[in-house]
Design a protein around this motif. Structure first.
Motif, PDB file in Angstrom:
ATOM      1  N   SER A  83     -30.060   8.387 -20.407  1.00 33.67           N
ATOM      2  CA  SER A  83     -30.180   8.763 -21.819  1.00 33.67           C
ATOM      3  C   SER A  83     -30.185   7.522 -22.700  1.00 33.67           C
ATOM      4  CB  SER A  83     -29.035   9.692 -22.218  1.00 33.67           C
ATOM      5  OG  SER A  83     -29.084  10.896 -21.483  1.00 33.67           O
ATOM      6  N   ILE A  84     -29.331   6.561 -22.378  1.00 29.49           N
ATOM      7  CA  ILE A  84     -29.296   5.304 -23.137  1.00 29.49           C
ATOM      8  C   ILE A  84     -30.627   4.560 -22.998  1.00 29.49           C
ATOM      9  CG2 ILE A  84     -28.224   3.018 -23.211  1.00 29.49           C
ATOM     10  CD1 ILE A  84     -25.577   4.386 -22.430  1.00 29.49           C
ATOM     11  N   THR A  85     -31.176   4.535 -21.792  1.00 28.64           N
ATOM     12  CA  THR A  85     -32.449   3.846 -21.557  1.00 28.64           C
ATOM     13  C   THR A  85     -33.603   4.552 -22.264  1.00 28.64           C
ATOM     14  OG1 THR A  85     -31.693   2.983 -19.428  1.00 28.64           O
ATOM     15  CG2 THR A  85     -34.076   3.131 -19.773  1.00 28.64           C
ATOM     16  N   LEU A  86     -33.592   5.887 -22.283  1.00 30.84           N
ATOM     17  CA  LEU A  86     -34.668   6.635 -22.934  1.00 30.84           C
ATOM     18  C   LEU A  86     -34.649   6.473 -24.452  1.00 30.84           C
ATOM     19  CD1 LEU A  86     -34.598   9.963 -20.876  1.00 30.84           C
ATOM     20  CD2 LEU A  86     -36.432   8.260 -20.906  1.00 30.84           C
ATOM     21  N   THR A 134     -31.018  -4.209 -31.629  1.00 30.94           N
ATOM     22  CA  THR A 134     -30.568  -4.383 -33.015  1.00 30.94           C
ATOM     23  C   THR A 134     -29.086  -4.057 -33.140  1.00 30.94           C
ATOM     24  OG1 THR A 134     -31.063  -2.098 -33.659  1.00 30.94           O
ATOM     25  CG2 THR A 134     -32.851  -3.715 -33.855  1.00 30.94           C
ATOM     26  N   GLY A 135     -28.500  -4.508 -34.232  1.00 32.63           N
ATOM     27  CA  GLY A 135     -27.099  -4.193 -34.503  1.00 32.63           C
ATOM     28  C   GLY A 135     -26.884  -2.713 -34.739  1.00 32.63           C
ATOM     29  N   SER A 136     -27.840  -2.054 -35.392  1.00 31.11           N
ATOM     30  CA  SER A 136     -27.689  -0.623 -35.654  1.00 31.11           C
ATOM     31  C   SER A 136     -27.713   0.182 -34.356  1.00 31.11           C
ATOM     32  CB  SER A 136     -28.797  -0.139 -36.582  1.00 31.11           C
ATOM     33  OG  SER A 136     -30.077  -0.319 -35.987  1.00 31.11           O
ATOM     34  N   ALA A 137     -28.503  -0.281 -33.367  1.00 29.63           N
ATOM     35  CA  ALA A 137     -28.523   0.397 -32.067  1.00 29.63           C
ATOM     36  C   ALA A 137     -27.167   0.299 -31.396  1.00 29.63           C
ATOM     37  CB  ALA A 137     -29.606  -0.207 -31.183  1.00 29.63           C
ATOM     38  N   ARG A 138     -26.514  -0.876 -31.527  1.00 29.17           N
ATOM     39  CA  ARG A 138     -25.170  -1.034 -30.957  1.00 29.17           C
ATOM     40  C   ARG A 138     -24.165  -0.157 -31.684  1.00 29.17           C
ATOM     41  NH1 ARG A 138     -27.174  -6.249 -30.556  1.00 29.17           N
ATOM     42  NH2 ARG A 138     -26.291  -6.926 -32.552  1.00 29.17           N
ATOM     43  N   GLU A 139     -24.292  -0.074 -33.007  1.00 32.19           N
ATOM     44  CA  GLU A 139     -23.367   0.769 -33.774  1.00 32.19           C
ATOM     45  C   GLU A 139     -23.467   2.220 -33.324  1.00 32.19           C
ATOM     46  OE1 GLU A 139     -21.107  -0.083 -36.212  1.00 32.19           O
ATOM     47  OE2 GLU A 139     -21.518  -2.097 -35.493  1.00 32.19           O
ATOM     48  N   ASP A 140     -24.702   2.705 -33.165  1.00 32.24           N
ATOM     49  CA  ASP A 140     -24.894   4.087 -32.709  1.00 32.24           C
ATOM     50  C   ASP A 140     -24.315   4.282 -31.311  1.00 32.24           C
ATOM     51  OD1 ASP A 140     -26.181   4.629 -35.069  1.00 32.24           O
ATOM     52  OD2 ASP A 140     -28.201   4.389 -34.248  1.00 32.24           O
ATOM     53  N   LEU A 141     -24.488   3.268 -30.462  1.00 32.10           N
ATOM     54  CA  LEU A 141     -23.998   3.359 -29.091  1.00 32.10           C
ATOM     55  C   LEU A 141     -22.472   3.485 -29.065  1.00 32.10           C
ATOM     56  CD1 LEU A 141     -24.743   3.117 -26.028  1.00 32.10           C
ATOM     57  CD2 LEU A 141     -24.351   0.650 -26.294  1.00 32.10           C
TER      58      LEU A 141
END
Length: 358
Positions: free
Chosen positions: A283-286, A306-313
């Motif tokens: 799911s993380i890869t998709l 991106t930083g926003s991708a890390r925040e969501d993660l």
């Protein structure tokens, strides 16, 4: 009612085929005591076979913490939505301050804890093997008898140990794999009458060849349908997250300054079991912007764009959704990776807490 009226049960846990049923039995006994209006404390402990200064200590202590996480979810499942007010649950990891080898060493750690916490009764898993060692239940019981505690083996069913061929022939494995293969075949077909026949033949062949190696554990016939229903809810949610992430990455790519901040981070996810870990990793890869590089135990090394991708993660939305699919609504309420402190750079993972009370 005084503190001395409380009933205190100690349940040592280790990874075994009967640990889940042992936890259920202990919770049932505790509920019965609380139902009589008597306070009860239920202590679940993992006795680690490594010292905190040993090189392999982080992996083993992490596995101990993971097991207690599973126990916590099982307890929530067994208690339901309204746990008794008189019931207190405590979880701890023991033995990280000493070297443990013999049954007497493990008994000493348990007896010290039992004495310190005023334990009345010790409930043992009939398949209890701390540290994955050879069978030691009987000698451990002898050593525990040195203390003045009631000792009981949980009266739970113990599976016989059939041969590999007999295990491969189990009905739940065949039915699960046949159903999955058949449905997948039909999804790729034109739904003509011949497709239903060839699909059944193909699914039978796949089941006969792959059933021995597909499952590391027996699939649960009662839980699997519920998990499939939850998965049907999860798929639209995942598609929505993929769509939102696509828009975010498209904005970054089309922006004149290309505001990317690539970094590899580590996520200690509160999921366990091959299916759940694989689902979360894929799911993380998709989801555009994140890529699962490797998975070791529960440690996910993830490349983020991106930083926003890390925040969501680290907000844990995907992790919560996967926990809901495999463990239920109660498990979805576990704190997010950021709240647990399970986020950080891949080369400097956060230290795990090895003892504590809940």
């Amino acid at each position: 009612m005084t503190e001395s009226d409380a009933r205190r049960l100690l349940v040592p846990v280790a990874d075994s085929e009967t640990v889940r049923n042992t936890v259920a039995y202990a919770v049932e006994q505790a509920q019965a005591t609380a139902g009589e209006g008597r306070p009860v404390e239920l202590h679940f402990v993992v006795v680690a076979s490594t010292r905190s200064v040993d090189p392999d200590a982080p992996a083993e202590l992490g596995a101990a913490t993971e097991l207690l996480d599973r126990v916590d979810v099982w307890v929530q499942e067994d208690l339901g939505t309204e746990p008794p007010d008189l019931l207190t649950i405590t979880e701890n990891v023991l033995g990280s301050d000493r070297y443990l080898f013999s049954p007497g060493d493990y008994a000493d750690a348990l007896l010290e804890y039992a004495t310190e916490h005023g334990i009345d009764r010790i409930v043992l898993d009939p398949e209890y093997r701390p540290g994955g060692a050879a069978p030691m239940l009987r000698p451990l019981e002898v050593e525990l008898s040195r203390g003045e505690f009631e000792i009981e083996r949980a009266p739970v069913e113990r599976r016989t140990r059939p041969t590999a061929l007999a295990r491969a022939a189990s009905l739940p494995k065949y039915l699960t794999l046949f159903g999955a293969s058949y449905v997948f075949y039909l999804l790729l077909s034109a739904y003509k009458p011949l497709d239903f026949l060839t699909g059944a033949i193909t699914a039978t062949i796949v089941t006969a060849l792959l059933a021995p190696v597909t499952f590391s554990r027996q699939p649960s016939v009662t839980r699997l349908p519920v998990q499939l229903v939850r998965l049907l809810v999860y798929i639209p949610y995942l598609l929505w997250e993929i769509a939102i992430a696509n828009l975010q990455i498209a904005y970054v790519v089309l922006h004149p300054s290309l505001p990317i901040d690539p970094k590899v981070v580590q996520l200690r996810a509160a999921v366990w079991g091959d299916a759940a870990v694989t689902t979360l990793a894929n799911s993380i890869t998709l989801t555009p912007g994140t890529l699962t590089v490797s998975v070791t135990d529960r440690a996910f090394d993830i490349h983020s764009l991106t930083g926003s991708a890390r925040e969501d993660l680290f907000d844990g939305a995907l992790e919560r959704a996967v926990r809901f699919v495999f463990y239920g609504r109660e498990a979805a309420a576990i704190a997010s990776p950021r709240e647990r402190g399970d986020d950080g750079p891949a080369d400097d993972p956060p230290a795990e807490e090895v003892t504590g009370d809940d």
